[in-house]
Design a protein around this motif. Structure first.
Motif, PDB file in Angstrom:
ATOM      1  N   ASP A 177      47.438 -30.686 -24.650  1.00 23.88           N
ATOM      2  CA  ASP A 177      47.846 -31.498 -23.502  1.00 23.88           C
ATOM      3  C   ASP A 177      46.667 -32.161 -22.807  1.00 23.88           C
ATOM      4  O   ASP A 177      46.831 -32.771 -21.756  1.00 23.88           O
ATOM      5  CB  ASP A 177      48.605 -30.624 -22.491  1.00 23.88           C
ATOM      6  N   GLY A 178      45.475 -32.054 -23.392  1.00 24.97           N
ATOM      7  CA  GLY A 178      44.306 -32.681 -22.793  1.00 24.97           C
ATOM      8  C   GLY A 178      43.791 -31.861 -21.618  1.00 24.97           C
ATOM      9  O   GLY A 178      43.990 -30.648 -21.536  1.00 24.97           O
ATOM     10  N   GLY A 179      43.135 -32.523 -20.690  1.00 23.47           N
ATOM     11  CA  GLY A 179      42.563 -31.825 -19.547  1.00 23.47           C
ATOM     12  C   GLY A 179      42.267 -32.768 -18.408  1.00 23.47           C
ATOM     13  O   GLY A 179      42.474 -33.983 -18.495  1.00 23.47           O
ATOM     14  N   VAL A 180      41.770 -32.201 -17.319  1.00 23.00           N
ATOM     15  CA  VAL A 180      41.482 -32.955 -16.098  1.00 23.00           C
ATOM     16  C   VAL A 180      40.014 -32.751 -15.746  1.00 23.00           C
ATOM     17  O   VAL A 180      39.491 -31.634 -15.845  1.00 23.00           O
ATOM     18  CB  VAL A 180      42.385 -32.489 -14.932  1.00 23.00           C
ATOM     19  N   ILE A 181      39.371 -33.844 -15.345  1.00 26.60           N
ATOM     20  CA  ILE A 181      37.967 -33.792 -14.918  1.00 26.60           C
ATOM     21  C   ILE A 181      37.896 -34.389 -13.509  1.00 26.60           C
ATOM     22  O   ILE A 181      38.484 -35.450 -13.243  1.00 26.60           O
ATOM     23  CB  ILE A 181      37.055 -34.581 -15.879  1.00 26.60           C
ATOM     24  N   TRP A 182      37.191 -33.673 -12.611  1.00 25.42           N
ATOM     25  CA  TRP A 182      36.983 -34.172 -11.251  1.00 25.42           C
ATOM     26  C   TRP A 182      35.506 -34.550 -11.089  1.00 25.42           C
ATOM     27  O   TRP A 182      34.603 -33.771 -11.436  1.00 25.42           O
ATOM     28  CB  TRP A 182      37.338 -33.097 -10.234  1.00 25.42           C
ATOM     29  N   PHE A 183      35.268 -35.749 -10.558  1.00 29.52           N
ATOM     30  CA  PHE A 183      33.896 -36.218 -10.323  1.00 29.52           C
ATOM     31  C   PHE A 183      33.791 -36.555  -8.847  1.00 29.52           C
ATOM     32  O   PHE A 183      34.551 -37.389  -8.327  1.00 29.52           O
ATOM     33  CB  PHE A 183      33.617 -37.451 -11.188  1.00 29.52           C
ATOM     34  N   ARG A 184      32.859 -35.879  -8.143  1.00 26.04           N
ATOM     35  CA  ARG A 184      32.738 -36.066  -6.692  1.00 26.04           C
ATOM     36  C   ARG A 184      31.282 -36.316  -6.333  1.00 26.04           C
ATOM     37  O   ARG A 184      30.375 -35.687  -6.885  1.00 26.04           O
ATOM     38  CB  ARG A 184      33.231 -34.824  -5.946  1.00 26.04           C
ATOM     39  N   ILE A 185      31.095 -37.241  -5.398  1.00 27.91           N
ATOM     40  CA  ILE A 185      29.776 -37.497  -4.812  1.00 27.91           C
ATOM     41  C   ILE A 185      29.953 -37.435  -3.304  1.00 27.91           C
ATOM     42  O   ILE A 185      30.725 -38.212  -2.724  1.00 27.91           O
ATOM     43  CB  ILE A 185      29.215 -38.863  -5.244  1.00 27.91           C
ATOM     44  N   THR A 186      29.248 -36.483  -2.666  1.00 25.17           N
ATOM     45  CA  THR A 186      29.383 -36.308  -1.220  1.00 25.17           C
ATOM     46  C   THR A 186      28.005 -36.276  -0.576  1.00 25.17           C
ATOM     47  O   THR A 186      27.003 -35.927  -1.207  1.00 25.17           O
ATOM     48  CB  THR A 186      30.130 -35.006  -0.895  1.00 25.17           C
ATOM     49  N   ASP A 187      27.981 -36.644   0.691  1.00 30.22           N
ATOM     50  CA  ASP A 187      26.740 -36.705   1.465  1.00 30.22           C
ATOM     51  C   ASP A 187      26.515 -35.360   2.147  1.00 30.22           C
ATOM     52  O   ASP A 187      27.402 -34.837   2.822  1.00 30.22           O
ATOM     53  CB  ASP A 187      26.844 -37.816   2.509  1.00 30.22           C
TER      54      ASP A 187
END
Length: 489
Positions: A388-398
């Motif tokens: 079923d594939g997968g999920v990737i989260w990409f975050r850039i925070t200060d």
């Protein structure tokens, strides 16, 4: 939740409802029967308590007359209190059928207490003969109470005989009802299970037969599965693949003659000419060729193919830069998007990327080609092996003096030992046979050299709970000479 899961849950819910109804009904009946038994038993116990209390009062009175003492007198008071309590319990048992008998019964208890009091009074006045007469009267009343208790118990047994028989009959009927309900639930469950299994297995059998036909080279047979779940979508996709393969075979057959001519022409090339041609194929030549192919695809109307070639060319050009030269974070994010676009063309809906980017953080410097290897590692582990594939989260925070970059996936995770090996800089086959290019360990080493900081990269992971890679990028570097490195790409 997909439709196949809904069918299975529906079966479970139906069985659960049936079992709940039966459990509630049985619980209610048992509670009702138990209440009836308790009521009857309480009546018997109340009459028996009166007999015991009256006999105990006569015994305590006899002990006091033989040996007057405060302790024996206290026992008499205690016995009289028991008779009064028993009288109160008997009073609650009154009804239209036993009103007269219970009234006389309670009067006997009052008479017993009064007789005992008179015997005590005569004993205190030293009138021994009168006290003995009153004791004899108390004994006679106690015996009469016992006989009356037996009479009332006999009446109670006759009164509640029909109720006993009714309870026994209800128990037998309940047993029969339980058997029929069990048979009914079993039959309904089997029918429902058979229906749900057919709705799943029949389309799967048709799909299996179609797969066998394709394996035997029958690309002309249409694949059609009538179903209201995900199997129908799978069959449509399978049929679309069959059509594409069939078209591809037709194109190959049409171009076979041309291919043979091209092969003959290639055989005419001399070895020196071939080596010369091969020596010209370098990364810049590939980049220019990809741009040419992109424009050609765009002119021919293949915009999606053109966009993919542009993305590949962009990645190739970006990779020609020195890995230790600084770039802006926005350049890394742009390359990351190009890489994800290429992978989405491969994995389609199986790859999901959620990006949360603080635009104010994109001006910081970072070594070139840092984020793409980490994302590639997540794609290899969290998306590629899973159906079923997968999920990737990409975050850039200060975070004030630094910028926090998080790359998280929902893959199988890794052990503490493997995390320790990566953080110690050991080269590990992270993908079980895949090549990740630079690799996570090399990315970590370059970041530490670039920022002269050992804590610039963190890895949080548990087996079965995914992996999160955290980069803490300082807004200012300790060594600025890296920024002056020329671009030799």
């Amino acid at each position: 939740m997909n439709k196949i899961q809904k069918k299975i849950w529906m079966l479970a819910m139906v069985v659960l409802v049936f079992m709940s109804v039966i459990w509630i009904a049985l619980t209610y009946y048992n509670h009702k029967t138990q209440s009836q038994y308790n009521e009857i038993l309480q009546r018997y116990l109340s009459f028996n308590e009166v007999t015991i209390a009256s006999q105990q009062l006569v015994t305590d009175l006899n002990n006091y007359l033989l040996l007057p003492s405060p302790a024996n007198l206290e026992r008499i008071s205690h016995s009289k209190e028991k008779i009064r309590n028993a009288k109160y319990d008997v009073y609650k048992l009154k009804n239209d059928q036993n009103d007269f008998a219970l009234t006389n019964y309670m009067n006997l208890m009052d008479s017993l207490i009064e007789t005992a009091d008179r015997a005590l009074l005569f004993q205190s006045e030293k009138e021994t003969e009168d006290s003995a007469q009153e004791f004899s009267e108390a004994t006679r009343i106690s015996m009469y109470i016992s006989e009356t208790s037996l009479t009332l118990l006999d009446k109670e047994l006759k009164t509640y005989e029909l109720m006993y028989r009714g309870i026994i009959g209800q128990s037998k009927e309940l047993n029969k009802l339980g058997v029929w309900l069990l048979l009914l639930i079993t039959s309904l469950s089997l029918l429902l299970t058979y229906w749900i299994s057919l709705s799943i297995t029949r389309p799967v059998e048709k799909l299996t037969k179609a797969a066998n036909d394709l394996s035997n080279g029958r690309f002309d047979l249409q694949i059609k599965v009538e179903s209201n779940d995900e199997i129908a979508f799978l069959a449509k996709t399978f049929d679309h693949m069959r059509v594409n393969i069939n078209n591809l075979i037709s194109e190959i057959q049409e171009k076979a003659q041309l291919e043979r001519e091209l092969q003959q022409n290639k055989l005419l090339l001399q070895e020196s000419q071939l080596l010369s041609l091969q020596s010209q194929i370098n990364p810049h030549f590939l980049f220019n060729t990809l741009n040419t192919l992109s424009k050609k695809a765009y002119l021919e109307g293949s915009e999606e193919t053109s966009n993919m070639i542009v993305n590949v060319a962009g990645l190739l050009r970006y990779s020609l830069k020195r890995l230790d030269r600084p770039v802006m974070l926005n350049e890394e994010v742009a390359v990351l998007k190009q890489y994800i676009d290429i992978q989405k063309a491969r994995f389609t809906e199986r790859l999901q990327l959620h990006m949360e980017v603080d635009e104010s953080c994109l001006g910081v410097q970072i070594p070139g080609l840092t984020l793409q290897p980490i994302i590639e590692n997540a794609v290899i582990h969290a998306v590629e092996p899973e159906e079923d594939g997968g999920v990737i989260w990409f975050r850039i925070t200060d975070e004030g003096e630094s910028v926090r970059i998080e790359i998280e996936d929902d893959g199988p995770g890794m052990t503490e030992e493997k995390i320790k090996q990566i953080l110690e800089g050991q080269q590990i086959d992270q993908s079980g046979g895949h090549s990740t290019g630079i690799g996570l360990s090399n990315v970590m080493k370059r970041l530490r050299l670039f920022y002269e900081n050992e804590d610039v990269l963190e890895i949080h992971s548990e087996i079965g709970n995914g992996t999160k890679v955290v980069l803490k990028i300082p807004r200012t570097r300790r060594i600025e000479e890296h920024d002056k490195t020329p671009d030799r790409g």
